[in-house]
Design a protein around this motif. Sequence first.
Motif, PDB file in Angstrom:
ATOM      1  N   ALA A 428     -82.661   4.271  46.348  1.00  0.00           N
ATOM      2  CA  ALA A 428     -81.302   4.024  45.849  1.00  0.00           C
ATOM      3  C   ALA A 428     -81.323   3.159  44.590  1.00  0.00           C
ATOM      4  CB  ALA A 428     -80.458   3.356  46.933  1.00  0.00           C
ATOM      5  N   GLY A 429     -82.126   2.105  44.606  1.00  0.00           N
ATOM      6  CA  GLY A 429     -82.216   1.232  43.442  1.00  0.00           C
ATOM      7  C   GLY A 429     -82.795   1.953  42.237  1.00  0.00           C
ATOM      8  N   CYS A 430     -83.804   2.776  42.474  1.00  0.00           N
ATOM      9  CA  CYS A 430     -84.446   3.516  41.395  1.00  0.00           C
ATOM     10  C   CYS A 430     -83.474   4.519  40.770  1.00  0.00           C
ATOM     11  CB  CYS A 430     -85.674   4.223  41.943  1.00  0.00           C
ATOM     12  SG  CYS A 430     -86.588   5.174  40.721  1.00  0.00           S
ATOM     13  N   LEU A 431     -82.773   5.269  41.614  1.00  0.00           N
ATOM     14  CA  LEU A 431     -81.835   6.276  41.107  1.00  0.00           C
ATOM     15  C   LEU A 431     -80.699   5.623  40.325  1.00  0.00           C
ATOM     16  CD1 LEU A 431     -80.970   9.228  40.995  1.00  0.00           C
ATOM     17  CD2 LEU A 431     -79.768   8.881  43.171  1.00  0.00           C
ATOM     18  N   THR A 432     -80.157   4.541  40.866  1.00  0.00           N
ATOM     19  CA  THR A 432     -79.073   3.834  40.172  1.00  0.00           C
ATOM     20  C   THR A 432     -79.540   3.296  38.832  1.00  0.00           C
ATOM     21  OG1 THR A 432     -78.142   3.176  42.316  1.00  0.00           O
ATOM     22  CG2 THR A 432     -77.379   1.975  40.378  1.00  0.00           C
ATOM     23  N   SER A 471     -81.498  -2.152  45.165  1.00  0.00           N
ATOM     24  CA  SER A 471     -82.619  -2.064  46.113  1.00  0.00           C
ATOM     25  C   SER A 471     -82.500  -3.129  47.199  1.00  0.00           C
ATOM     26  CB  SER A 471     -83.952  -2.224  45.370  1.00  0.00           C
ATOM     27  OG  SER A 471     -84.198  -1.148  44.503  1.00  0.00           O
ATOM     28  N   MET A 472     -82.107  -4.330  46.827  1.00  0.00           N
ATOM     29  CA  MET A 472     -81.959  -5.405  47.814  1.00  0.00           C
ATOM     30  C   MET A 472     -80.811  -5.106  48.779  1.00  0.00           C
ATOM     31  SD  MET A 472     -82.592  -8.820  45.475  1.00  0.00           S
ATOM     32  CE  MET A 472     -82.357  -9.913  46.873  1.00  0.00           C
ATOM     33  N   LEU A 473     -79.726  -4.552  48.263  1.00  0.00           N
ATOM     34  CA  LEU A 473     -78.563  -4.278  49.115  1.00  0.00           C
ATOM     35  C   LEU A 473     -78.786  -3.091  50.035  1.00  0.00           C
ATOM     36  CD1 LEU A 473     -75.676  -4.792  46.515  1.00  0.00           C
ATOM     37  CD2 LEU A 473     -76.356  -6.341  48.367  1.00  0.00           C
TER      38      LEU A 473
END
Length: 484
Positions: A428-432, A471-473
């Motif tokens: 998710a963090g990477c895509l965002t 990524s943390m969330l």
Amino acid sequence: MDFYEWFNWSLLIVTFGVMIGIGFLSSRKVKDSDEGGFLLAGRSLGAFVGASTIVATGFSGWGFMGSPSVAYEFGAIELLGNFFFAPAMMIAVLFFANHMQKRALTMGSNTIPEYIGQIHGSGSGGRLLQGVAALMTIILLMVFLVSQIKAVGILGASWLNIEMTSSAWLMISVIILYTMLGGLAAVAWTDTVMVCGMALAAIAIMIQMFTSVDLGLWHTTLNTIDPNLLNPTTAAPYGNSKASVFLVLPYAFLFAAVLPYMAIRFLAFKPKVKMHKVGVYVAILGALLSLIPIVGLYMRAFGPELTDPDNAMPMYLQTFMHPALQGLITLFIIFAMKSTANSMLHTVASATSHDLRLALNKHAKVDSAHALTINRVAVVALGLLGLLMMMYAPPFMLSWLGILGSGTLLAAMIGPVFISTFWQGNVAGCLTAMLVGFFTSGGLLLTTDIGWVEGPLIGCLASSFCYVTVSMLTRARVPAVQRG
């Protein structure tokens, strides 16, 4: 056709033969079922060849055509901006390449999009990231490729006394041929030949300029034309503040460490290559090529007035060089432009034929029976597409279009490629991060008058923040094998 035109055509034909020959020899090392041989030169690059292909790709048409035009238009600020690329590339080699190379070797990564997917996820998540990274690579590097094709077309046309479109067709056809034959091995070895010529061209140009004019007269003439040329009040085109030019250093570092067509070289080094040797070669070659923007200031002071700054280098050669030397140096500069064009063509073809194939089809395999054929067809198709895009593109400044493509891709890739080295994010963090970097940098460069490096660096900050925060969330446990 006079003697010197025959001389130029003879030079071109001989060097075309050399390039195609290198492509053919490289093709003998690429097995039909070995994608790594085509995509990564079989991980066979040594210190000098690796350094040569990095420098040739980094300086390229932008260095020989774009930077003199920027210096002609904006002044000495471009000399400082251009200078930062050599130390930045050396730092990337010394402090980042080795880690990335070992990590990719462990995972079996053949491309940067595949590297991103393997680091951050497996299954559908990894394929999604690989596919998105590949699409961004294709879109943005095709934009950059258009500027390279135009640059080589402009210079080749004036050199061979033919139309620009015919020149572009001629040059890109040969690039397509040897890249299709030998993949990254052909690209790297032809780059090595090219960068040696580029370095000789830089030396010859410096000798001509600094032995032909009094430095005091040069300084006085530039001040008379416009005091801002030597004493700028801003760092335009890099930003409104004088300090903005120093942003080129981090930008150039990330340029070398993150952009897929640059970073792929790190994956292609021999496993035991000495990176400090690579760094020394990069520093020497980069320092020589960093001098090229001085041509823009020389032309502004002593050359004919130009309506198009992108003609600074061609007009310099035509006005101040003996025809034979002009022909030889022009050949070396065409080498420079080809070195980046072939790298980008290889990268977008790899993203299309390898990454999209694996991302869209979960049953697709690396090293499948038809993979090499697909790789080579992609080289031909995308090379011709880039040429057609150049023919119908509206007028643009070469350096700006290069920044739009490379800077926006840099902003999209910084988190997944660079920050992941120090702090591991998730899908998710990477895509965002990729989406935010893409739209932030691209939007700023297209819709505002922001500095050329400021837009991409703001995009990098936004992308990096999203990479870590999202990524943390949404963190899920990442298997240890994916953490490298």
